[in-house]
Design a protein around this motif. Structure first.
Motif, PDB file in Angstrom:
ATOM      1  N   VAL A 223       0.860  -1.181   0.000  1.00 42.49           N
ATOM      2  CA  VAL A 223       0.000   0.000   0.000  1.00 42.49           C
ATOM      3  C   VAL A 223       0.898   1.233   0.000  1.00 42.49           C
ATOM      4  CG1 VAL A 223      -1.913  -1.159   1.173  1.00 42.49           C
ATOM      5  CG2 VAL A 223      -0.132  -0.038   2.530  1.00 42.49           C
ATOM      6  N   PRO A 224       0.355   2.411  -0.378  1.00 38.12           N
ATOM      7  CA  PRO A 224       1.204   3.611  -0.470  1.00 38.12           C
ATOM      8  C   PRO A 224       1.951   3.930   0.817  1.00 38.12           C
ATOM      9  CG  PRO A 224      -0.870   3.984  -1.605  1.00 38.12           C
ATOM     10  CD  PRO A 224      -0.996   2.651  -0.926  1.00 38.12           C
ATOM     11  N   GLN A 225       1.339   3.691   1.978  1.00 40.24           N
ATOM     12  CA  GLN A 225       1.995   4.006   3.252  1.00 40.24           C
ATOM     13  C   GLN A 225       3.391   3.394   3.339  1.00 40.24           C
ATOM     14  OE1 GLN A 225       0.229   2.187   6.726  1.00 40.24           O
ATOM     15  NE2 GLN A 225       2.103   2.493   7.892  1.00 40.24           N
ATOM     16  N   LYS A 226       3.558   2.176   2.829  1.00 42.34           N
ATOM     17  CA  LYS A 226       4.817   1.452   3.009  1.00 42.34           C
ATOM     18  C   LYS A 226       5.928   1.941   2.087  1.00 42.34           C
ATOM     19  CE  LYS A 226       3.136  -1.126   6.242  1.00 42.34           C
ATOM     20  NZ  LYS A 226       3.578  -0.960   7.644  1.00 42.34           N
ATOM     21  N   GLY A 227       5.598   2.763   1.100  1.00 44.19           N
ATOM     22  CA  GLY A 227       6.641   3.418   0.308  1.00 44.19           C
ATOM     23  C   GLY A 227       7.494   2.486  -0.531  1.00 44.19           C
ATOM     24  N   PHE A 228       6.963   1.358  -0.956  1.00 40.74           N
ATOM     25  CA  PHE A 228       7.782   0.446  -1.754  1.00 40.74           C
ATOM     26  C   PHE A 228       8.123   1.041  -3.112  1.00 40.74           C
ATOM     27  CE2 PHE A 228       5.691  -2.910   0.994  1.00 40.74           C
ATOM     28  CZ  PHE A 228       6.820  -3.110   1.770  1.00 40.74           C
ATOM     29  N   ASP A 257       0.164  -4.555  -8.623  1.00 40.08           N
ATOM     30  CA  ASP A 257       0.276  -4.362 -10.078  1.00 40.08           C
ATOM     31  C   ASP A 257       1.053  -3.083 -10.399  1.00 40.08           C
ATOM     32  OD1 ASP A 257      -1.115  -6.681 -10.467  1.00 40.08           O
ATOM     33  OD2 ASP A 257      -3.032  -5.705 -10.891  1.00 40.08           O
ATOM     34  N   ALA A 258       0.793  -2.021  -9.637  1.00 39.11           N
ATOM     35  CA  ALA A 258       1.502  -0.759  -9.879  1.00 39.11           C
ATOM     36  C   ALA A 258       2.997  -0.914  -9.590  1.00 39.11           C
ATOM     37  CB  ALA A 258       0.907   0.344  -9.016  1.00 39.11           C
ATOM     38  N   LEU A 259       3.328  -1.636  -8.547  1.00 38.92           N
ATOM     39  CA  LEU A 259       4.750  -1.858  -8.228  1.00 38.92           C
ATOM     40  C   LEU A 259       5.415  -2.732  -9.284  1.00 38.92           C
ATOM     41  CD1 LEU A 259       4.494  -2.438  -4.369  1.00 38.92           C
ATOM     42  CD2 LEU A 259       5.309  -0.387  -5.543  1.00 38.92           C
TER      43      LEU A 259
END
Length: 393
Positions: A223-228, A257-259
């Protein structure tokens, strides 16, 4: 006293599930009467081990619902109607990140459970549950709320609800010194007991990493919070100097999918791998030489503690507000300016290029993590329960 935990899904993975089970297992092992009430059950088996002395109650069992065959009866059709999207939750705060997972049906089940309590201790584990406990639970029940994120991260609407309703609770448990100071300022004149009980390290036998594998590991919800996305950006710079190192990211979530597209766009398909969830992170950590935490914000950063147990040095963004209370900068890892991708890449390369420093940081991590031992943190929970019993008497 009966001790009841209310949690989103005790069968899932994640830092909150892990730390709740660490605490519940410890209390059960010390003779406490412990029950965990899980609003949802989306997996057949729990991701983390649960002490058999703990009673588990599930309010919305997706696994059992999937096993029911035949034409649904009136009751089942009514419940299905309550689950349709137009009948969204009325009791879960709209700013709760998991708001869409709840429905009018889950409202009914949670409300009925809360109104059934008339004694003992209720420990709630997310802001919406804390607010519901403040509004609906019999005051003869001791209401203990846990905050797993810092106050400033919450949206304004949720902050206003917290200010208004948390004073009705009996105890508020925070994870960091900064959080404790913030909440004590907010509720200084209300009588709410705010105390810090940090997360504990899982009581497991941790294999020690040899730190000779050219592997960086990260884990968490996608998720965005984790900043991968930031981590992948940083690793794109790393491979220019260290092309034989690999990054493995463990976890699942809506950003997968985005990552994966970002990995392809950066031509990192031979260097960065989305591994999915792992049931044995200790074994995975034992095969890593660096742990990377790239979160934009954290309540605590439980996985940093697990990495320390395995003697793995860390590179972490100094995000609000947990990592700085876990990582000792320059001793067991590097803390990097929050969001600074270039500095993050430099910190990774510093450890990649210095075997002696990696080993020194790893040895320090094993020593420093002892302050999160369950025997120490568990005793703080027992002290809280003793205070509750004495005050109630």
């Amino acid at each position: 006293m009966r001790i009841t935990f209310l949690i989103f899904d005790i069968y899932g993975m994640g830092g909150t599930v892990r730390t709740v089970l660490n605490t519940a297992n410890y209390l059960a092992a010390h003779g406490q009467d412990v029950e965990i009430v899980s609003v949802f059950r989306k997996n057949k088996d729990p991701f983390f081990p649960i002490d058999p002395r703990i009673r588990i109650r599930v309010l919305r069992n997706s696994v059992a619902a999937g096993q029911v065959g035949g034409r649904p009866g009136i009751k089942q059709r009514t419940l299905q109607y309550l689950r349709v999207p137009k009948l969204k939750s009325r009791l879960i705060h709209r700013d709760d990140e998991a708001y869409d997972a709840f429905s009018l049906m889950s409202d009914v089940k949670i409300y009925r459970f809360l109104k059934s309590l008339h004694d003992g201790v209720l420990i709630t584990t997310r802001p919406s549950f804390n607010l519901m406990a403040a509004k609906y639970v019999d005051p003869r029940v001791c209401r203990v709320a846990q905050e797993h994120l810092n106050f400033d991260i919450h949206p304004p609407g949720l902050q206003r609800a917290i200010r208004r309703l948390y004073p009705r609770l009996d105890h508020l448990i925070t994870l960091t010194d900064d959080d404790t100071a913030t909440y004590r300022r907010l509720f200084d004149s209300t009588g709410l007991d705010v105390r810090k009980i940090t997360n504990s390290a899982p009581q497991v036998s941790c294999p020690q990493s040899s730190l000779d594998q050219k592997a960086v590991i990260a884990a968490g919800r996608l998720v965005p919070q984790k900043g991968f996305d930031l981590l992948i950006e940083a690793f794109a710079r790393v491979v220019e100097r260290f092309p034989d190192w690999r990054l493995k990211i463990y976890g699942y979530g809506r950003e997968r999918d985005a990552l994966q597209r970002l990995i392809l766009d950066k031509h990192l398909y031979n260097h960065v791998f989305l591994m999915g969830p792992s049931r044995d992170m200790q074994q995975e950590l034992a095969q890593a030489s660096i742990y990377a935490l790239s979160s934009r914000f954290e309540g605590f950063g439980m996985v940093l503690v697990e990495a320390m147990q395995c003697g793995v040095p860390m590179v972490s963004f100094d995000c609000p507000k947990g990592p700085a209370e876990i990582v000792t900068h320059g001793e067991d890892g590097w803390l990097v300016e929050n969001g600074n991708v270039e500095r993050f890449a430099e910190a990774l390369m510093d450890l990649m290029g210095d075997d002696e420093k990696r080993r020194r940081f790893g040895q320090n991590a094993v020593r420093n993590v002892q302050r999160f031992d369950i025997q120490q943190i568990g005793q703080q929970w027992l002290d809280l329960l003793e205070d509750i019993g004495r005050n109630r008497a």
